[in-house]
Design a protein around this motif. Structure first.
Motif, short mmCIF file in Angstrom:
data_model
loop_
_atom_site.label_atom_id
_atom_site.label_comp_id
_atom_site.label_asym_id
_atom_site.label_seq_id
_atom_site.Cartn_x
_atom_site.Cartn_y
_atom_site.Cartn_z
N UNK A 127 0.85 -1.19 0.00
CA UNK A 127 0.00 0.00 0.00
C UNK A 127 0.88 1.23 0.00
N UNK A 128 0.78 2.00 -1.05
CA UNK A 128 1.53 3.24 -1.15
C UNK A 128 0.68 4.39 -0.61
N UNK A 129 1.36 5.36 -0.03
CA UNK A 129 0.70 6.56 0.46
C UNK A 129 1.41 7.78 -0.12
N UNK A 130 0.67 8.84 -0.28
CA UNK A 130 1.25 10.11 -0.75
C UNK A 130 0.57 11.23 0.01
N UNK A 131 1.35 11.90 0.84
CA UNK A 131 0.82 12.99 1.65
C UNK A 131 1.18 14.33 1.02
N UNK A 132 0.22 15.21 0.99
CA UNK A 132 0.42 16.53 0.38
C UNK A 132 0.55 17.58 1.47
N UNK A 133 1.53 18.45 1.31
CA UNK A 133 1.67 19.57 2.24
C UNK A 133 0.80 20.73 1.77
N UNK A 134 0.63 21.70 2.63
CA UNK A 134 -0.17 22.86 2.27
C UNK A 134 -1.59 22.75 2.79
N UNK A 165 -7.00 13.81 5.73
CA UNK A 165 -5.58 13.54 6.00
C UNK A 165 -4.68 14.05 4.88
N UNK A 166 -5.28 14.61 3.83
CA UNK A 166 -4.52 15.12 2.68
C UNK A 166 -3.59 14.03 2.13
N UNK A 167 -4.15 12.86 1.96
CA UNK A 167 -3.36 11.72 1.53
C UNK A 167 -4.10 10.92 0.46
N UNK A 168 -3.36 10.45 -0.52
CA UNK A 168 -3.89 9.54 -1.52
C UNK A 168 -3.16 8.22 -1.38
N UNK A 169 -3.88 7.14 -1.64
CA UNK A 169 -3.34 5.80 -1.45
C UNK A 169 -3.40 5.00 -2.75
#
Length: 123
Positions: A18-25, A75-79
């Motif tokens: 499972x990959x996660x990608x968190x965005x700042x801002x 959570x500003x995250x895409x999986x």
């Protein structure tokens, strides 16, 4: 805007990651998100995309039925849930963000890119 991808690793064929990608801002829900990958010696290719609301998704034929893209706007995250992994899924996986409410499959439609996370599937 910064995107931080994580969750890559080494897995045997048939396994899952499972990959996660968190965005700042401050904002995230106004961005469509996508995942791309680049295998050694090959060009970067589209994997999956999700609309800003999460209501619409789109997949490359090669991963359809095995991968699932989702997002948590709070959570500003895409999986990217990857099941039934194959050796040909090996590569660096990148997340990307597009300031639009549409689905975006083309690389040129994305405004921001993460640094990538390595996925290696052994046979």
């Amino acid at each position: 805007v910064q995107l931080q991808a994580s969750g890559g690793g080494l897995v045997q064929a048939g396994g899952s990651l499972r990959l996660s990608c968190a965005k700042s801002g401050r904002t995230f829900s106004t961005y469509a998100m996508g995942w791309f990958r680049q295998a050694p010696g090959k060009e970067r290719e589209f994997v999956a995309a999700i609309s800003w609301s999460g209501d619409s998704t789109y997949y490359a034929d090669s991963v359809k039925g095995r991968f699932t893209i989702s997002r948590d706007n709070a959570k500003k995250t895409v999986y990217l849930q990857m099941n039934s992994l194959k050796p040909e899924d090996t590569g660096i996986y990148y997340c990307a963000a597009a300031f639009t409410d549409r689905l975006v499959a083309g690389q040129g439609g994305y405004d921001y890119w993460g640094q990538g996370t390595q996925v290696t599937v052994s046979s």
